[in-house]
Design a protein around this motif. Structure first.
Motif, PDB file in Angstrom:
ATOM      1  N   GLU A   1      -4.120   4.579   2.296  1.00 38.41           N
ATOM      2  CA  GLU A   1      -3.372   4.515   1.032  1.00 38.41           C
ATOM      3  C   GLU A   1      -4.304   4.099  -0.110  1.00 38.41           C
TER       4      GLU A   1
ATOM      5  N   GLU B   1       0.698   4.339  -4.412  1.00 37.11           N
ATOM      6  CA  GLU B   1      -0.210   4.349  -3.257  1.00 37.11           C
ATOM      7  C   GLU B   1      -0.864   2.979  -3.103  1.00 37.11           C
TER       8      GLU B   1
ATOM      9  N   HIS C   1       1.670   0.944  -1.436  1.00 35.74           N
ATOM     10  CA  HIS C   1       1.775   1.239   0.000  1.00 35.74           C
ATOM     11  C   HIS C   1       0.682   0.516   0.773  1.00 35.74           C
TER      12      HIS C   1
ATOM     13  N   GLU D   1       7.782   8.153  -1.042  1.00 40.42           N
ATOM     14  CA  GLU D   1       7.023   9.386  -0.814  1.00 40.42           C
ATOM     15  C   GLU D   1       7.775  10.630  -1.280  1.00 40.42           C
TER      16      GLU D   1
END
Ligand SMILES: [Fe+2]
Ligand SMILES: [Fe+2]
Lengths: 319, 116
Positions: free
Chosen positions: A47, A77, A80, A160
């Motif tokens: 990520e 990201e 994440h 996502e």
């Protein structure tokens, strides 16, 4: 294994078999803990490194709308990565140590991020194909046996969907444009299709850890099962978009009720995993520079916190 | 406080900032709790490291509530609990409301495109 440990192991196995979740303070086999740390850290690193190919286009996005979307996506990201580092810390490792292992090449990240983003169409194709493959991999992990990992995956999967749809919409916009724009999309698809298929990892026969991971319910499907699912999902999307997936052997197999597809170049995969991809060195050098260049920010935050604390203590004394 | 005070909480960390050592190794771990909406309990969502309560709360907002996931956050270090004050709610949470493009429904995709 002494008797107590035997009982603990039985309780662990029973929990996993009953689709229960293992939580941080529970007893767990050492191999389970190690496998999770390796898998979740590798996922977290992916990520974090994955911000680079897309970050490459933030300053050159063609409109404010696309720039804002891309910024939000890249920020996701980063999030994440942090959710996943947080999950690994529940297993007794330290986030800083993981970052050091990444920049010292002692832990891996997904090989897909070692390919360059040459045009803005790559941004659309990454959202569609790369995030699409990530979704395919990650949705089953929402039921992973380790609670903190499964919960991080639920959070990630929710975000996502935006990533994939913004990519697809970007590509639809380009496909409705000029011939040159359509060619740009096809060129990006040609470059990203095979690396996307490699995101699912080695073929089942060459993936020795899969069986144990499935028995522990860390993983829910084999690499080849997920890859097949991804191909079957993507083919009609490519048709809707009007692009050709670069595989002459790709066709529907009515008997299997699935698409057949050509052989993956595993030599390329192995080379990229081992560091010989087009951008491996650049990605790691950039990550190291960002980490080291951010040192003054961390120093300043620590100094500020220490100063505030001193002031509060002095205030208390004065009062 | 000198940084040495952190040593009890993180015995593996370095007591002072020395060259080559990342201070966040000595930053305490905060657990983060988010109240999804009025009427619900705060729910644990994850953790982060921060040098103090204030930065922990700020980072928790950026990390765990980018899409209106919450109306209130607690960050908890050891036995201390800190909650965002209701007065801060607007400036603290409003930036996520104007970024509609962060939600999948912002993108018009034809009905006949499957699995998207
Ligand atoms: Fe992601
Ligand atoms: Fe993503």
């Amino acid at each position: 294994m002494d008797r107590d440990e035997q009982e603990l192991a039985e309780a662990f196995d029973a929990t996993v078999a009953a689709e229960g979740r293992i939580e941080p303070r529970d007893w767990m086999p050492e191999g389970y803990r190690k496998t999770l740390i390796r898998q979740i850290a590798q996922h977290a690193h992916s990520e974090i490194i994955g911000m680079q190919p897309e970050g490459n286009w933030i300053l050159r996005a063609p409109s404010l709308r696309r720039k804002a979307i891309l910024l939000a996506k890249v920020q996701d990201e980063a999030g994440h990565g942090l959710y996943l580092y947080s999950a690994t810390e529940t297993l007794g490792v330290d986030r800083t140590e993981l970052t050091e292992k990444l920049i010292d090449s002692r832990q891996k990240y997904s090989s897909i991020f070692n390919y360059p983003t040459l045009t803005f169409a790559d941004i659309g194709v990454i959202g569609w194909l790369v995030d699409g493959a990530a979704i395919c991999n990650q949705v089953p992990l929402c039921r992973s046996s380790y609670g903190p990992y499964a919960r991080a995956m639920v959070r990630i999967c929710k975000e996502e969907s935006f990533h994939q749809r913004q990519g697809f919409e970007l590509l639809m916009t380009l496909m409705a444009g000029t011939d040159a724009q359509r060619e740009m999309v096809q060129d990006a698809v040609d470059r990203w299709w095979w690396p996307s298929l490699m995101m699912f990892g080695p073929a089942d026969g060459d993936s020795p850890n899969t069986q144990q991971s499935m028995a522990w319910r860390i993983k829910r499907h084999t690499n080849d099962e997920l890859r097949q699912r991804y191909v079957d999902m993507t083919v009609p999307q490519a048709a809707a978009l009007g692009v050709t997936l670069p595989d002459p052997e790709l066709r529907w197999n009515d008997e299997r009720r699935a698409h057949d597809f050509g052989a993956i170049d595993w030599d390329e995969f192995t080379a990229v995993v081992k560091g010989a991809g087009p951008c491996n060195a650049q990605r790691l050098a950039h990550r190291r520079a960002a980490h080291e260049g951010g040192q003054w920010v961390r120093d300043a935050a620590s100094a500020y916190a220490a100063k505030q604390q001193t002031r509060r203590q002095e205030g208390e004394v004065a009062a | 406080m000198s940084m040495a005070d952190d040593v009890t909480a993180h015995p593996e960390g370095e007591p002072t900032i020395t060259e080559g050592v990342t201070p966040d190794r000595t930053w305490p771990l905060y657990e983060v709790f988010v109240r999804g909406k009025r009427g619900l309990n705060h729910v644990h969502v994850g953790s982060l490291h921060a040098p103090d309560d204030h930065m922990a709360l700020h980072n928790a907002r950026n990390l765990y509530t980018r899409r209106n996931e919450g109306v209130s956050i607690w960050v908890v270090r050891a036995d201390a609990i800190t909650a965002s004050s209701p007065d801060e709610k607007d400036p603290f949470f409003s930036p996520s409301a104007d970024k509609v493009y962060r939600h999948p429904t912002f993108y018009a995709i034809p009905e006949d495109v499957p699995h998207l």
